[in-house]
Design a protein around this motif. Structure first.
Motif, short mmCIF file in Angstrom:
data_model
loop_
_atom_site.label_atom_id
_atom_site.label_comp_id
_atom_site.label_asym_id
_atom_site.label_seq_id
_atom_site.Cartn_x
_atom_site.Cartn_y
_atom_site.Cartn_z
N ALA A 192 51.45 38.17 37.24
CA ALA A 192 51.94 36.81 36.99
C ALA A 192 53.21 36.52 37.79
CB ALA A 192 52.20 36.62 35.49
N VAL A 193 54.10 37.51 37.85
CA VAL A 193 55.35 37.33 38.63
C VAL A 193 55.03 37.18 40.11
CG1 VAL A 193 57.41 38.57 39.43
CG2 VAL A 193 56.91 38.43 36.99
N LEU A 194 54.14 38.02 40.62
CA LEU A 194 53.81 37.96 42.05
C LEU A 194 53.14 36.64 42.41
CD1 LEU A 194 52.55 41.63 42.61
CD2 LEU A 194 54.70 40.63 43.40
N VAL A 195 52.29 36.14 41.54
CA VAL A 195 51.66 34.84 41.79
C VAL A 195 52.70 33.73 41.77
CG1 VAL A 195 50.07 33.13 40.82
CG2 VAL A 195 49.37 35.51 40.98
N ARG A 196 53.64 33.79 40.82
CA ARG A 196 54.72 32.79 40.79
C ARG A 196 55.50 32.76 42.09
NH1 ARG A 196 58.48 33.76 35.69
NH2 ARG A 196 59.70 32.14 36.75
N LEU A 197 55.61 33.93 42.73
CA LEU A 197 56.38 34.04 43.97
C LEU A 197 55.53 33.76 45.21
CD1 LEU A 197 58.48 37.20 43.05
CD2 LEU A 197 59.29 34.84 43.22
N GLY A 198 54.27 33.43 45.01
CA GLY A 198 53.45 33.00 46.13
C GLY A 198 52.62 34.06 46.81
N PHE A 199 52.59 35.27 46.28
CA PHE A 199 51.78 36.31 46.89
C PHE A 199 50.30 36.08 46.60
CE2 PHE A 199 55.91 38.40 46.64
CZ PHE A 199 56.01 39.01 47.89
N ASN A 200 49.47 36.52 47.51
CA ASN A 200 48.03 36.38 47.38
C ASN A 200 47.47 37.69 46.85
OD1 ASN A 200 45.32 35.79 47.62
ND2 ASN A 200 45.27 35.90 49.86
N LEU A 201 47.00 37.68 45.60
CA LEU A 201 46.51 38.91 44.97
C LEU A 201 45.00 38.98 45.06
CD1 LEU A 201 48.64 39.28 41.71
CD2 LEU A 201 49.04 40.22 43.96
N THR A 202 44.50 40.15 45.45
CA THR A 202 43.07 40.36 45.50
C THR A 202 42.57 40.84 44.13
OG1 THR A 202 43.24 42.69 46.16
CG2 THR A 202 43.27 41.04 47.91
N ALA A 203 41.30 40.63 43.87
CA ALA A 203 40.70 41.12 42.62
C ALA A 203 40.51 42.63 42.70
CB ALA A 203 39.35 40.43 42.39
N VAL A 204 40.73 43.32 41.57
CA VAL A 204 40.59 44.78 41.52
C VAL A 204 39.60 45.14 40.42
CG1 VAL A 204 41.77 46.98 41.21
CG2 VAL A 204 42.97 45.07 42.31
N PRO A 205 38.39 45.60 40.77
CA PRO A 205 37.42 46.00 39.74
C PRO A 205 37.92 47.19 38.93
CG PRO A 205 36.39 45.82 41.92
CD PRO A 205 37.87 45.75 42.13
N ASP A 206 37.54 47.26 37.68
CA ASP A 206 37.89 48.39 36.80
C ASP A 206 39.39 48.68 36.83
OD1 ASP A 206 35.23 48.81 36.03
OD2 ASP A 206 34.83 50.05 37.79
N SER A 207 40.18 47.62 36.77
CA SER A 207 41.63 47.80 36.89
C SER A 207 42.23 48.55 35.71
CB SER A 207 42.31 46.44 37.03
OG SER A 207 42.02 45.61 35.92
N HIS A 208 41.45 48.72 34.63
CA HIS A 208 41.96 49.41 33.45
C HIS A 208 41.92 50.93 33.60
CE1 HIS A 208 37.61 49.24 33.08
NE2 HIS A 208 37.65 50.24 32.23
N LEU A 209 41.24 51.44 34.63
CA LEU A 209 41.05 52.89 34.76
C LEU A 209 42.22 53.56 35.46
CD1 LEU A 209 37.25 53.16 35.61
CD2 LEU A 209 38.39 53.62 33.43
N CYS A 210 42.47 54.81 35.10
CA CYS A 210 43.59 55.60 35.60
C CYS A 210 43.36 56.03 37.04
CB CYS A 210 43.79 56.83 34.71
SG CYS A 210 45.20 57.86 35.15
N CYS A 211 44.45 56.12 37.82
CA CYS A 211 44.35 56.57 39.21
C CYS A 211 44.36 58.09 39.33
CB CYS A 211 45.49 55.99 40.04
SG CYS A 211 47.12 56.71 39.68
N GLY A 212 44.68 58.80 38.24
CA GLY A 212 44.68 60.26 38.28
C GLY A 212 46.03 60.89 38.49
N SER A 213 47.08 60.08 38.64
CA SER A 213 48.41 60.66 38.84
C SER A 213 48.93 61.25 37.52
CB SER A 213 49.38 59.60 39.37
OG SER A 213 50.71 60.09 39.37
N ALA A 214 49.14 60.36 36.54
CA ALA A 214 49.47 60.78 35.17
C ALA A 214 50.60 61.80 35.11
CB ALA A 214 48.22 61.32 34.47
#
Length: 415
Positions: free
Chosen positions: A322-344
């Motif tokens: 929401a902050v990035l959109v307010r500032l004008g950045f173009n955000l791409t859609a990210v499928p399965d954005s709820h899943l962990c990247c494995g760093s943890a």
């Protein structure tokens, strides 16, 4: 879930809490649908429901085994299951209780002990960690490929922090590994906050939040670090500092948990409650400010990776976007954005194979919209994802800082 704790388990300091959490689980299995390790391995014992059963068995008197420990170790503590659970099972606290009980009775192999002790000695020490990162940069061509992937591809040099005085002051948790891996992140934070009329009070006595020790078989050491931070921050909070800001969501999640973890400490319970209430992720601070006055016009195409500690632990999913959109950045859609990247946290080092599979899956999702750069809100995720050598990964505040219009120097005062 019906449960009967053993007499020995009832003597544990958190026995009542463990029993309450176990009884809240209705073993529906919805949690497995969003568990990263269950999705990869397909083993009931590598999902939240299975791990709850394992902890239940140990608390009811069954002997813990190496296999028990292995299945608990494989959990990322991403807390995705908590977001999914219709019964509100407080899984991460039950896991902490279960891990401590199992680790007290099941000795680890020497290699695991040395790795965990080494991480506990290195990660919370910013000076030592930074020195080793710098040495690694110089020796990069000689290092094994796996170790090269743990080093940042390019360290963004920390630009100067502003020295302006402001009536509004916040405290900043500098972090342990971030100053060595991404030193410009906190400097960028200081510059953006400065433009909003907010200054940062240095707190040199504050150190590691305690999460590394707490999650690597040393819970009391982690809590002692929490107490030292509370002591360091307390006079400044009493003197008007309006928040304790974290730029790493993993640290923020743990600081916000101080109140719960120290609730039964008569000396620190009240202070911990206030500290947790005043802990704010950076996006919470910026989200409440008049960002339009910054004059930022973000033109880059970004994919945002929302760390588990931000969306599942702190419940701030969508806030950075929401902050990035307010500032004008173009955000791409990210499928399965709820899943962990494995760093943890240190998971990418203690469970490298699983972490690598999760990272590659996450990068494929993040890159599906063809972004110019991937941004995130946690140094562990940033380093882990960037280590694949694919699309560059940075902290989101650096992109905001880089898009700030040039600020002319303040006019010189004439005598």
């Amino acid at each position: 879930m019906q449960t009967t704790l053993s007499d020995q388990a009832r003597q544990l300091p958190r026995a009542a809490e463990a029993e309450r959490i176990l009884r809240s689980c209705v073993h529906c299995g919805f949690c497995n649908a969003t568990c990263p390790t269950y999705q990869l391995l397909g083993d009931e014992l590598d999902g939240p429901r299975g791990r709850i059963y394992l902890i239940k068995q140990v608390l009811e008197g069954q002997t813990a085994t190496v296999k028990t420990q292995q299945h608990l170790d494989r959990c990322l503590s991403c807390r995705n299951c908590e977001t999914t659970c219709p019964s509100g099972v407080d899984y991460h606290n039950l896991l902490d209780i279960g891990r401590a009980l199992v680790d007290a009775t099941v000795p680890r192999p020497l290699g695991q002990r040395l790795l965990r002790q080494g991480l506990r000695a290195l990660v919370p020490n910013p000076q030592l960690f930074k020195a080793l990162v710098n040495s690694g940069e110089r020796l990069r061509p000689l290092l094994p490929q796996a170790l090269q992937g743990k080093l940042p591809r390019r360290v963004q040099v920390a630009e100067a922090r502003p020295g302006n005085a402001h009536a509004r002051q916040v405290l900043l948790l500098e972090g342990c590994v971030q100053p060595g891996l991404s030193p410009n992140t906190n400097a960028a934070t200081a510059r953006v906050l400065d433009r909003l009329g907010i200054g940062i009070r240095p707190v040199p006595q504050a150190g590691c939040c305690g999460a590394v020790d707490y999650h690597l078989d040393a819970q009391e050491v982690g809590l002692d670090r929490a107490r030292r931070n509370i002591d360091a921050w307390w006079p400044l909070l009493e003197n008007g500092a309006e928040a304790i800001v974290q730029t790493a969501s993993g640290c923020g999640a743990f600081v916000k948990d101080y109140a719960h973890l120290l609730a039964h400490d008569p000396r620190y319970a009240a202070k911990a409650e206030r500290v947790s209430a005043m802990a704010r992720d950076l996006v919470q601070v910026l989200g409440d400010e008049p960002l339009e006055q910054l004059g930022v016009h973000g033109e880059q195409r970004l994919a945002f990776h929302c760390p588990c500690t931000l969306q599942h632990a702190q419940k701030l999913g969508g806030a950075v976007e929401a902050v990035l959109v307010r500032l004008g950045f173009n955000l791409t859609a990210v499928p399965d954005s709820h899943l962990c990247c494995g760093s943890a946290g240190t998971y990418s080092l203690t469970q490298p194979e699983l972490a690598r599979q999760l990272r590659d899956n996450k990068l494929s999702a993040l890159e599906s919209g063809h972004p110019d750069v991937i941004v995130t809100a946690n140094i562990g995720c940033q380093t882990h994802l960037d280590g694949a050598g694919r699309t560059p990964v940075r902290h989101w505040i650096e992109l905001v800082d880089g898009a700030l219009p040039h600020q002319p120097p303040a006019p010189r005062r004439t005598p």
